[in-house]
Design a protein around this motif. Structure first.
Motif, short mmCIF file in Angstrom:
data_model
loop_
_atom_site.label_atom_id
_atom_site.label_comp_id
_atom_site.label_asym_id
_atom_site.label_seq_id
_atom_site.Cartn_x
_atom_site.Cartn_y
_atom_site.Cartn_z
N GLY A 160 25.31 -15.92 35.14
CA GLY A 160 24.12 -16.76 35.02
C GLY A 160 24.38 -18.24 35.07
O GLY A 160 23.53 -19.01 35.55
N HIS A 161 25.54 -18.69 34.59
CA HIS A 161 25.84 -20.12 34.58
C HIS A 161 25.99 -20.70 35.98
O HIS A 161 26.01 -21.92 36.15
N ARG A 162 26.06 -19.84 37.00
CA ARG A 162 26.20 -20.32 38.37
C ARG A 162 24.86 -20.65 39.00
O ARG A 162 24.82 -21.25 40.08
N PHE A 163 23.76 -20.25 38.38
CA PHE A 163 22.45 -20.41 38.99
C PHE A 163 21.65 -21.51 38.28
O PHE A 163 21.79 -21.70 37.07
N PRO A 164 20.80 -22.24 39.01
CA PRO A 164 19.95 -23.25 38.38
C PRO A 164 18.98 -22.61 37.39
O PRO A 164 18.49 -21.49 37.61
N ARG A 165 18.69 -23.32 36.33
CA ARG A 165 17.95 -22.72 35.23
C ARG A 165 16.48 -22.44 35.55
O ARG A 165 15.98 -21.35 35.25
N TYR A 166 15.79 -23.41 36.12
CA TYR A 166 14.36 -23.20 36.31
C TYR A 166 14.05 -22.06 37.28
O TYR A 166 13.21 -21.20 36.97
N PRO A 167 14.68 -21.97 38.46
CA PRO A 167 14.43 -20.81 39.32
C PRO A 167 14.76 -19.48 38.63
O PRO A 167 14.06 -18.48 38.83
N THR A 168 15.82 -19.47 37.82
CA THR A 168 16.16 -18.25 37.08
C THR A 168 15.04 -17.89 36.11
O THR A 168 14.68 -16.72 35.96
N LEU A 169 14.48 -18.90 35.46
CA LEU A 169 13.37 -18.67 34.53
C LEU A 169 12.15 -18.10 35.25
O LEU A 169 11.52 -17.16 34.76
N VAL A 170 11.83 -18.64 36.42
CA VAL A 170 10.67 -18.16 37.18
C VAL A 170 10.85 -16.70 37.58
O VAL A 170 9.95 -15.87 37.40
N VAL A 171 12.02 -16.38 38.12
CA VAL A 171 12.28 -15.00 38.54
C VAL A 171 12.22 -14.06 37.34
O VAL A 171 11.64 -12.96 37.41
N GLY A 172 12.80 -14.48 36.23
CA GLY A 172 12.79 -13.65 35.03
C GLY A 172 11.39 -13.38 34.52
O GLY A 172 11.05 -12.23 34.19
N MET A 173 10.55 -14.40 34.46
CA MET A 173 9.20 -14.23 33.93
C MET A 173 8.35 -13.35 34.83
O MET A 173 7.66 -12.44 34.36
N LEU A 174 8.37 -13.61 36.13
CA LEU A 174 7.55 -12.81 37.04
C LEU A 174 8.05 -11.36 37.11
O LEU A 174 7.25 -10.42 37.13
#
Length: 433
Positions: A283-297
């Protein structure tokens, strides 16, 4: 009191993870045992909602009180005391039932006491985490993922074990096991948490009022933390009503077995566990906000499939997918709060965060129970899953979420609570995007 040097060691981190594993597995067994006990003895979804309301109502006050006590006496000591008192309260339920004096009002009182004692312990263990991460010399993303994985494992294993034991024996027998887990957790923290964590902080103690105001003011002034708090509070509101009230009624009405109820919760926990492990690894390799969007949807969309009251295998898959995508959101939240909170403010800030997240849970669970009782299971599912989908979409509209990766000036430049809490000039307005 001068700060003592901490010798690098991973033992305290492992002990904290183990203590949380044991305690949370017991708690999740209780999550199956108590609603099933209420359903079997009353047959009322409303009374399940009432018991869930009583279980969450004191968390708001307890979290603030716990934060104040942690700042005053230290995280280690508060964790031990809270675990011991919570274990005694849980043990009182099967004890009184065996004596034939456990009425429904008495059960509600014991649930209330257990919740108000448990919250300070949870907050205290969470406050210990940043220090043991530093002592262990590991990446925060991986340590937080491991800490979250403990809880996800408990949601996988605890309900499954609790459901099987409840179906085979009795709900009250499961509560005896839960009481023992609190004792084991207290012993682990007492033995392995570093001595420095058992001491109060160097800063003067604050009153409960100052603790309330200080924690909330700090959160209000920090845009990314406030944004994450709003988001996870909405998630907790809907998800806990869905899992804590709708799923047990669903399992009881459609499948009729405590084991099936435990299996459904375990599926959600299993998905969370896998998602947490994967995020901890890469997870530390990926930008936080896009990860948050994918996780929520990804977490909200599968919930819509529950409206059709699918078979057990389909329901298990849907809940597992929900858990899989929701896991990174929890880890991201922990990272943001740890990075942006000064060490001397952890008790009050973490306590305020926990209190705000739990403030709406009692009403949500009570209303959900009444909704099922009055309108039926399917209408309740439509309303809850629709609301859950709206929460997923809200990730695009909550100001501040895109700033999660920006360093906090408060955690770097301020050394006193007063300076940190009055630093309006360097904090962007909450309405910033």
């Amino acid at each position: 009191m001068p700060e003592q040097p901490i010798r690098p060691s991973r033992q305290p981190l492992y002990a904290l993870l183990l203590a949380n594993t044991i305690s949370q597995v017991g708690n999740m067994m209780t999550t199956v045992a108590i609603p099933w006990f209420v359903l079997q003895t009353t047959g009322s979804a409303l009374q399940v909602g009432i018991s869930s309301f009583v279980n969450t109502a004191p968390l708001f006050l307890a979290a603030f009180l716990g934060g104040s006590l942690i700042d005053r006496f230290g995280s280690k000591r508060m964790s031990i005391i809270a675990d011991i008192m919570s274990g005694l309260t849980v043990a009182a339920i099967p004890l009184l039932f065996g004596l034939n004096v456990l009425s429904y009002p008495v059960l509600l009182i014991l649930i209330f006491l257990g919740a108000i004692l448990d919250a300070p312990g949870t907050t205290a263990r969470h406050s210990l985490l940043p220090d043991v991460i530093e002592q262990a010399r590991v990446k925060p993303e991986r340590a937080n993922a491991a800490y979250q994985a403990v809880f996800r494992f408990s949601i996988l294993f605890g309900p499954l074990l609790g459901g099987l034991l409840t179906a085979r024996y009795a709900a009250t027998d499961v509560l005896w096991i839960d009481a023992m887990t609190f004792l084991v957790s207290a012993l682990l923290i007492a033995r392995f948490a570093p001595r420095i964590m058992s001491q109060a902080t160097d800063h003067p103690p604050v009153s409960m009022r100052d603790n309330l105001v200080g924690g909330l003011r700090f959160l209000w002034q920090d845009v990314p933390m406030m944004a994450m708090l709003i988001l996870v509070s909405l998630v907790d509101l809907v998800a806990n009503a869905l899992l804590g009230v709708v799923v047990p009624v669903y399992a009881e009405h459609v499948f009729g077995s405590a084991a099936d109820f435990g299996g459904m919760l375990a599926a959600f926990g299993g998905g969370m566990l896998v998602g947490t492990i994967l995020y901890g690894a890469v997870g530390h390799r990926f930008p936080r906000y896009p990860t948050l969007v994918v996780g929520m949807l990804g977490a909200t969309l599968p919930s819509l499939g529950l409206i059709a009251l699918p078979s057990l295998p389909v329901a298990v898959v849907l809940l597992a997918v929900m858990g899989l995508f929701l896991a990174p959101v929890s880890v991201l939240t922990a990272n943001v709060f740890q990075e942006r909170t000064p060490a001397h403010l952890r008790g009050r800030v973490f306590g305020a965060r926990f209190a705000v997240q739990t403030a709406s849970l009692p009403i949500g669970m009570l209303v959900t129970g009444a909704l099922i009782e009055g309108a039926g299971l399917v209408p309740a599912l439509i309303i809850l899953t629709g609301g859950y989908s709206l929460v997923g979409i809200s990730v695009f509209f909550i100001p501040g979420l895109r700033k999660m990766a920006v360093a906090s000036p408060l955690s770097e430049t301020h050394s006193t609570p007063e300076a940190a809490l009055d630093a309006d000039s360097i904090i962007a307005p909450v309405t910033d995007n």
